[in-house]
Design an enzyme around this catalytic site. Sequence first.
Site, PDB file in Angstrom:
ATOM      1  N   LYS A   2       0.912  -1.104  -0.001  1.00  0.00           N
ATOM      2  CA  LYS A   2       0.048  -0.135   0.021  1.00  0.00           C
ATOM      3  C   LYS A   2       0.900   1.228   0.010  1.00  0.00           C
ATOM      4  O   LYS A   2       1.907   1.370   0.653  1.00  0.00           O
ATOM      5  CB  LYS A   2      -1.013  -0.059   1.344  1.00  0.00           C
ATOM      6  CG  LYS A   2      -1.786   1.345   1.534  1.00  0.00           C
ATOM      7  CD  LYS A   2      -2.811   1.389   0.261  1.00  0.00           C
ATOM      8  CE  LYS A   2      -3.460   2.914   0.573  1.00  0.00           C
ATOM      9  NZ  LYS A   2      -4.396   3.191  -0.473  1.00  0.00           N
ATOM     10  N   CYS A  60      -2.215  10.025  -6.434  1.00  0.00           N
ATOM     11  CA  CYS A  60      -3.385   9.686  -5.445  1.00  0.00           C
ATOM     12  C   CYS A  60      -4.477  10.936  -5.976  1.00  0.00           C
ATOM     13  O   CYS A  60      -4.174  11.794  -5.786  1.00  0.00           O
ATOM     14  CB  CYS A  60      -3.138   9.804  -4.123  1.00  0.00           C
ATOM     15  SG  CYS A  60      -4.394   9.632  -3.017  1.00  0.00           S
TER      16      CYS A  60
HETATM   17  O1  RRO Z   1      -5.741   5.617  -0.913  1.00  0.00           O
HETATM   18  C1  RRO Z   1      -6.374   5.939  -1.896  1.00  0.00           C
HETATM   19  O2  RRO Z   1      -7.419   6.830  -1.685  1.00  0.00           O
HETATM   20  C2  RRO Z   1      -6.047   5.695  -3.012  1.00  0.00           C
HETATM   21  C3  RRO Z   1      -4.608   6.253  -3.639  1.00  0.00           C
HETATM   22 BR1  RRO Z   1      -3.097   6.502  -2.462  1.00  0.00          BR
HETATM   23  C4  RRO Z   1      -4.252   6.049  -5.110  1.00  0.00           C
HETATM   24  O3  RRO Z   1      -3.015   6.368  -5.289  1.00  0.00           O
HETATM   25  N1  RRO Z   1      -5.183   5.781  -5.749  1.00  0.00           N
HETATM   26  C5  RRO Z   1      -6.592   5.173  -5.324  1.00  0.00           C
HETATM   27  O4  RRO Z   1      -7.538   4.931  -6.219  1.00  0.00           O
HETATM   28  N2  RRO Z   1      -6.745   5.432  -4.293  1.00  0.00           N
END
Ligand code: RRO
Length: 308
Positions: free
Chosen positions: A44, A127
Amino acid sequence: VDLSLEWLGMRMASPLYNASGVMCRTREELDAVAGSAAGALITKSCTLTPREGNPEPRYHATALGSINSMGLPNEGYPYYFDYAQQFDYRKPLFVSVSGMSLEDNLFMLADLRDRHLPCLPEINLSCPNLPGKPQLAYDFAATAEALEKISQVYPGAFGVKLPPYFDPVHFAQMAALLNRFEGLRFVTCINSVGNGLLIDLASETTLISPKGGLGGLGGDYVLPTALANVREFARLMPDKHVIGCGGIKSGAEAFMHILCGATAVQIGTCLHEEGVGAFARIQHELAELMAQKGYQCLADFRGRLKTL
Ligand code: RRO
Protein backbone atom coordinates in the site's frame (compact mmCIF):
# COMPACT_ATOMS: atom_id res chain seq x y z
CA VAL A 1 3.40 -22.04 -22.50
CA ASP A 2 5.90 -20.00 -20.48
CA LEU A 3 4.51 -17.04 -18.48
CA SER A 4 7.81 -16.10 -16.84
CA LEU A 5 9.69 -12.88 -17.43
CA GLU A 6 12.89 -11.13 -16.46
CA TRP A 7 13.26 -7.39 -16.12
CA LEU A 8 15.62 -5.09 -14.21
CA GLY A 9 17.49 -8.18 -13.07
CA MET A 10 14.37 -9.64 -11.44
CA ARG A 11 12.72 -12.93 -12.33
CA MET A 12 8.95 -13.34 -12.15
CA ALA A 13 7.19 -16.69 -12.68
CA SER A 14 4.08 -14.80 -13.80
CA PRO A 15 3.42 -11.26 -15.09
CA LEU A 16 0.50 -10.70 -12.64
CA TYR A 17 0.67 -8.97 -9.28
CA ASN A 18 -1.47 -6.78 -7.09
CA ALA A 19 -2.16 -3.12 -7.79
CA SER A 20 -0.98 -0.95 -4.92
CA GLY A 21 -3.88 -0.35 -2.55
CA VAL A 22 -5.42 -3.81 -2.84
CA MET A 23 -4.47 -6.65 -0.45
CA CYS A 24 -1.36 -4.87 0.75
CA ARG A 25 -2.05 -2.68 3.78
CA THR A 26 -1.14 -5.24 6.44
CA ARG A 27 1.55 -7.92 6.74
CA GLU A 28 -1.16 -10.56 6.66
CA GLU A 29 -2.50 -9.28 3.32
CA LEU A 30 1.01 -8.96 1.86
CA ASP A 31 1.82 -12.51 3.00
CA ALA A 32 -1.35 -13.74 1.25
CA VAL A 33 -0.20 -12.19 -2.05
CA ALA A 34 3.33 -13.51 -1.46
CA GLY A 35 1.91 -16.99 -0.92
CA SER A 36 -0.36 -16.85 -3.99
CA ALA A 37 0.36 -17.42 -7.67
CA ALA A 38 1.19 -13.69 -8.11
CA GLY A 39 4.55 -13.06 -9.77
CA ALA A 40 5.45 -10.18 -7.43
CA LEU A 41 3.85 -7.97 -4.79
CA ILE A 42 3.59 -4.29 -3.94
CA THR A 43 2.71 -2.56 -0.68
CA LYS A 44 0.00 0.00 0.00
CA SER A 45 1.23 3.55 -0.68
CA CYS A 46 2.87 4.79 2.48
CA THR A 47 3.30 8.14 4.18
CA LEU A 48 5.70 9.37 6.86
CA THR A 49 3.23 8.59 9.65
CA PRO A 50 0.26 6.18 9.84
CA ARG A 51 -3.07 7.40 8.45
CA GLU A 52 -6.65 6.30 9.09
CA GLY A 53 -7.78 7.57 5.69
CA ASN A 54 -11.14 9.07 4.70
CA PRO A 55 -14.48 8.33 6.41
CA GLU A 56 -16.41 5.17 5.37
CA PRO A 57 -18.06 4.07 3.19
CA ARG A 58 -15.07 4.75 0.94
CA TYR A 59 -15.05 1.82 -1.52
CA HIS A 60 -17.90 0.35 -3.54
CA ALA A 61 -17.90 -2.24 -6.32
CA THR A 62 -20.55 -2.53 -9.05
CA ALA A 63 -20.99 -4.98 -11.91
CA LEU A 64 -18.70 -2.77 -14.03
CA GLY A 65 -15.93 -1.86 -11.61
CA SER A 66 -15.25 0.12 -8.47
CA ILE A 67 -15.09 3.58 -6.98
CA ASN A 68 -12.82 4.45 -4.06
CA SER A 69 -11.83 7.38 -1.95
CA MET A 70 -9.74 5.58 0.63
CA GLY A 71 -7.61 8.64 1.45
CA LEU A 72 -4.28 6.85 1.79
CA PRO A 73 -4.93 4.71 4.88
CA ASN A 74 -1.61 3.05 5.74
CA GLU A 75 0.58 1.93 8.63
CA GLY A 76 3.37 4.46 8.03
CA TYR A 77 6.54 3.85 6.01
CA PRO A 78 8.63 2.02 8.68
CA TYR A 79 6.00 -0.76 8.76
CA TYR A 80 6.50 -1.47 5.05
CA PHE A 81 10.28 -1.04 5.06
CA ASP A 82 10.47 -3.44 8.04
CA TYR A 83 8.28 -5.87 6.07
CA ALA A 84 10.75 -5.61 3.19
CA GLN A 85 13.67 -6.20 5.57
CA GLN A 86 12.25 -9.54 6.77
CA PHE A 87 10.87 -10.57 3.35
CA ASP A 88 12.31 -13.78 1.91
CA TYR A 89 12.38 -12.47 -1.69
CA ARG A 90 11.10 -15.61 -3.36
CA LYS A 91 9.44 -13.05 -5.66
CA PRO A 92 10.10 -9.33 -6.34
CA LEU A 93 8.76 -6.84 -3.80
CA PHE A 94 7.86 -3.24 -4.64
CA VAL A 95 7.14 -0.57 -2.06
CA SER A 96 4.72 2.20 -3.00
CA VAL A 97 5.72 5.58 -1.62
CA SER A 98 3.23 8.45 -1.53
CA GLY A 99 4.39 11.23 0.77
CA MET A 100 2.12 14.17 1.56
CA SER A 101 4.88 16.44 0.19
CA LEU A 102 8.03 16.19 -1.91
CA GLU A 103 10.07 16.55 1.27
CA ASP A 104 8.29 13.54 2.79
CA ASN A 105 9.01 11.49 -0.33
CA LEU A 106 12.69 12.47 -0.27
CA PHE A 107 12.91 11.56 3.42
CA MET A 108 11.41 8.10 2.88
CA LEU A 109 13.53 7.43 -0.21
CA ALA A 110 16.72 8.44 1.65
CA ASP A 111 15.83 5.91 4.35
CA LEU A 112 15.12 3.22 1.74
CA ARG A 113 18.49 3.98 0.13
CA ASP A 114 20.35 3.80 3.46
CA ARG A 115 18.73 0.49 4.43
CA HIS A 116 19.83 -1.19 1.17
CA LEU A 117 16.60 -3.18 0.95
CA PRO A 118 16.37 -5.26 -2.23
CA CYS A 119 12.98 -3.86 -3.23
CA LEU A 120 12.07 -1.26 -5.83
CA PRO A 121 10.08 1.89 -5.04
CA GLU A 122 7.01 2.76 -7.10
CA ILE A 123 6.55 6.45 -6.33
CA ASN A 124 2.87 7.35 -6.41
CA LEU A 125 2.45 10.66 -8.27
CA SER A 126 -1.27 10.21 -8.76
CA CYS A 127 -3.42 9.77 -5.65
CA PRO A 128 -6.79 11.30 -6.60
CA ASN A 129 -8.42 11.18 -3.17
CA LEU A 130 -6.80 13.72 -0.87
CA PRO A 131 -9.18 16.67 -0.48
CA GLY A 132 -7.43 19.87 -1.61
CA LYS A 133 -4.38 18.03 -3.04
CA PRO A 134 -4.33 17.69 -6.84
CA GLN A 135 -2.74 14.66 -8.50
CA LEU A 136 0.92 15.66 -8.79
CA ALA A 137 1.51 14.19 -12.24
CA TYR A 138 -1.14 16.48 -13.74
CA ASP A 139 1.28 19.34 -12.92
CA PHE A 140 4.17 18.80 -15.34
CA ALA A 141 6.50 21.40 -13.80
CA ALA A 142 5.97 20.00 -10.29
CA THR A 143 6.57 16.47 -11.62
CA ALA A 144 9.87 17.56 -13.22
CA GLU A 145 10.99 19.20 -9.98
CA ALA A 146 10.04 16.10 -7.98
CA LEU A 147 11.92 13.74 -10.31
CA GLU A 148 15.01 15.97 -10.31
CA LYS A 149 15.17 15.95 -6.51
CA ILE A 150 14.28 12.26 -6.26
CA SER A 151 17.09 11.43 -8.72
CA GLN A 152 19.57 13.37 -6.55
CA VAL A 153 18.54 11.54 -3.38
CA TYR A 154 17.86 8.03 -4.69
CA PRO A 155 20.63 6.42 -6.76
CA GLY A 156 18.86 3.15 -7.53
CA ALA A 157 16.22 2.12 -10.03
CA PHE A 158 12.73 3.42 -9.31
CA GLY A 159 9.34 3.70 -10.95
CA VAL A 160 6.38 6.06 -10.85
CA LYS A 161 2.64 5.43 -10.75
CA LEU A 162 0.95 7.72 -13.25
CA PRO A 163 -2.60 8.96 -13.48
CA PRO A 164 -4.42 8.44 -16.78
CA TYR A 165 -3.87 11.04 -19.48
CA PHE A 166 -6.44 11.77 -22.14
CA ASP A 167 -4.64 13.78 -24.81
CA PRO A 168 -1.82 12.87 -27.20
CA VAL A 169 -0.03 16.13 -26.42
CA HIS A 170 0.03 15.21 -22.74
CA PHE A 171 1.32 11.70 -23.53
CA ALA A 172 4.16 13.22 -25.56
CA GLN A 173 5.03 15.90 -22.98
CA MET A 174 5.00 13.51 -20.02
CA ALA A 175 6.98 10.85 -21.91
CA ALA A 176 9.63 13.42 -22.93
CA LEU A 177 9.88 14.56 -19.32
CA LEU A 178 10.19 11.01 -17.93
CA ASN A 179 12.75 10.04 -20.58
CA ARG A 180 15.16 12.61 -19.08
CA PHE A 181 15.60 10.53 -15.90
CA GLU A 182 17.91 7.54 -16.16
CA GLY A 183 17.10 6.13 -12.73
CA LEU A 184 13.43 6.01 -13.65
CA ARG A 185 13.20 2.48 -15.02
CA PHE A 186 9.44 1.87 -15.07
CA VAL A 187 6.08 3.61 -15.09
CA THR A 188 2.87 2.03 -13.92
CA CYS A 189 -0.15 3.04 -16.03
CA ILE A 190 -2.74 3.77 -14.70
CA ASN A 191 -3.91 4.82 -11.25
CA SER A 192 -7.69 5.00 -10.89
CA VAL A 193 -9.53 7.45 -13.17
CA GLY A 194 -9.90 10.23 -10.64
CA ASN A 195 -13.05 11.83 -9.34
CA GLY A 196 -15.77 9.91 -11.10
CA LEU A 197 -19.23 9.69 -9.57
CA LEU A 198 -21.29 6.52 -9.17
CA ILE A 199 -24.90 6.79 -8.01
CA ASP A 200 -27.36 4.31 -6.53
CA LEU A 201 -30.47 4.89 -8.66
CA ALA A 202 -33.03 3.52 -6.19
CA SER A 203 -31.92 5.66 -3.26
CA GLU A 204 -30.65 8.54 -5.43
CA THR A 205 -27.49 8.56 -3.29
CA THR A 206 -23.76 8.50 -3.87
CA LEU A 207 -22.08 5.13 -3.28
CA ILE A 208 -19.25 6.48 -1.14
CA SER A 209 -19.08 9.19 1.50
CA PRO A 210 -15.90 11.30 1.03
CA LYS A 211 -15.77 14.30 -1.33
CA GLY A 212 -19.51 14.38 -2.00
CA GLY A 213 -19.29 10.90 -3.55
CA LEU A 214 -16.41 11.54 -5.98
CA GLY A 215 -13.78 8.83 -6.20
CA GLY A 216 -11.25 6.99 -8.35
CA LEU A 217 -12.74 4.53 -10.84
CA GLY A 218 -11.35 1.07 -11.55
CA GLY A 219 -12.45 -2.08 -13.37
CA ASP A 220 -14.29 -2.24 -16.70
CA TYR A 221 -14.92 1.51 -16.57
CA VAL A 222 -11.22 2.21 -17.13
CA LEU A 223 -9.89 -0.58 -19.38
CA PRO A 224 -9.81 1.42 -22.67
CA THR A 225 -8.14 4.38 -20.93
CA ALA A 226 -5.58 2.08 -19.32
CA LEU A 227 -4.77 0.37 -22.63
CA ALA A 228 -4.31 3.72 -24.39
CA ASN A 229 -1.92 4.90 -21.67
CA VAL A 230 0.10 1.66 -21.70
CA ARG A 231 0.29 1.71 -25.49
CA GLU A 232 1.33 5.35 -25.81
CA PHE A 233 3.89 5.33 -22.99
CA ALA A 234 5.40 2.05 -24.23
CA ARG A 235 5.72 3.57 -27.71
CA LEU A 236 7.11 6.91 -26.51
CA MET A 237 9.53 5.47 -23.90
CA PRO A 238 11.22 2.49 -25.61
CA ASP A 239 14.00 2.35 -22.97
CA LYS A 240 11.61 2.11 -20.00
CA HIS A 241 9.28 -0.57 -18.76
CA VAL A 242 5.54 0.04 -18.60
CA ILE A 243 3.53 -1.89 -16.02
CA GLY A 244 -0.12 -2.14 -17.01
CA CYS A 245 -2.92 -1.61 -14.52
CA GLY A 246 -6.61 -1.07 -15.15
CA GLY A 247 -9.56 -3.32 -15.92
CA ILE A 248 -7.82 -6.71 -15.88
CA LYS A 249 -10.26 -9.42 -14.76
CA SER A 250 -9.40 -12.33 -17.06
CA GLY A 251 -6.68 -13.62 -19.35
CA ALA A 252 -8.11 -11.52 -22.19
CA GLU A 253 -7.43 -8.12 -20.58
CA ALA A 254 -4.01 -9.25 -19.33
CA PHE A 255 -3.19 -10.28 -22.90
CA MET A 256 -4.36 -6.89 -24.25
CA HIS A 257 -2.21 -4.95 -21.78
CA ILE A 258 0.86 -6.99 -22.77
CA LEU A 259 -0.03 -6.62 -26.46
CA CYS A 260 0.04 -2.85 -25.85
CA GLY A 261 3.57 -3.18 -24.48
CA ALA A 262 3.19 -3.92 -20.77
CA THR A 263 6.13 -5.78 -19.22
CA ALA A 264 3.92 -7.01 -16.38
CA VAL A 265 0.40 -6.22 -15.15
CA GLN A 266 -1.30 -5.39 -11.87
CA ILE A 267 -4.79 -6.40 -10.68
CA GLY A 268 -6.83 -4.03 -8.50
CA THR A 269 -10.64 -4.18 -8.48
CA CYS A 270 -10.82 -7.84 -9.53
CA LEU A 271 -8.38 -8.83 -6.77
CA HIS A 272 -10.41 -6.86 -4.22
CA GLU A 273 -13.60 -8.66 -5.25
CA GLU A 274 -12.25 -12.17 -5.85
CA GLY A 275 -9.28 -12.50 -3.52
CA VAL A 276 -5.85 -13.94 -4.29
CA GLY A 277 -7.35 -16.90 -6.19
CA ALA A 278 -7.72 -14.41 -9.07
CA PHE A 279 -3.99 -14.75 -9.84
CA ALA A 280 -4.06 -18.50 -10.58
CA ARG A 281 -7.33 -18.19 -12.51
CA ILE A 282 -6.16 -15.31 -14.73
CA GLN A 283 -2.78 -16.95 -15.27
CA HIS A 284 -4.48 -20.12 -16.42
CA GLU A 285 -6.71 -18.13 -18.80
CA LEU A 286 -3.75 -16.20 -20.19
CA ALA A 287 -1.82 -19.43 -20.79
CA GLU A 288 -4.83 -20.99 -22.56
CA LEU A 289 -5.27 -17.92 -24.77
CA MET A 290 -1.57 -17.91 -25.68
CA ALA A 291 -1.67 -21.62 -26.51
CA GLN A 292 -4.75 -21.11 -28.73
CA LYS A 293 -2.94 -18.32 -30.57
CA GLY A 294 0.27 -20.29 -30.88
CA TYR A 295 2.39 -18.06 -28.61
CA GLN A 296 4.98 -19.74 -26.41
CA CYS A 297 6.11 -16.83 -24.27
CA LEU A 298 5.14 -13.24 -23.44
CA ALA A 299 7.83 -11.79 -25.72
CA ASP A 300 6.09 -13.45 -28.69
CA PHE A 301 3.32 -10.82 -28.57
CA ARG A 302 4.41 -8.07 -26.17
CA GLY A 303 4.00 -4.65 -27.82
CA ARG A 304 2.93 -6.21 -31.12
CA LEU A 305 -0.47 -4.52 -31.34
CA LYS A 306 -1.57 -4.21 -34.95
CA THR A 307 -3.20 -1.03 -36.23
CA LEU A 308 -5.45 -0.49 -39.22
O1 RRO B 1 -5.73 5.61 -0.87
C1 RRO B 1 -6.36 6.04 -1.85
O2 RRO B 1 -7.40 6.71 -1.74
C2 RRO B 1 -5.89 5.84 -3.22
C3 RRO B 1 -4.61 6.11 -3.64
BR1 RRO B 1 -3.26 6.61 -2.46
C4 RRO B 1 -4.29 5.99 -5.01
O3 RRO B 1 -3.16 6.23 -5.46
N1 RRO B 1 -5.27 5.61 -5.86
C5 RRO B 1 -6.53 5.34 -5.45
O4 RRO B 1 -7.39 4.99 -6.26
N2 RRO B 1 -6.82 5.45 -4.12
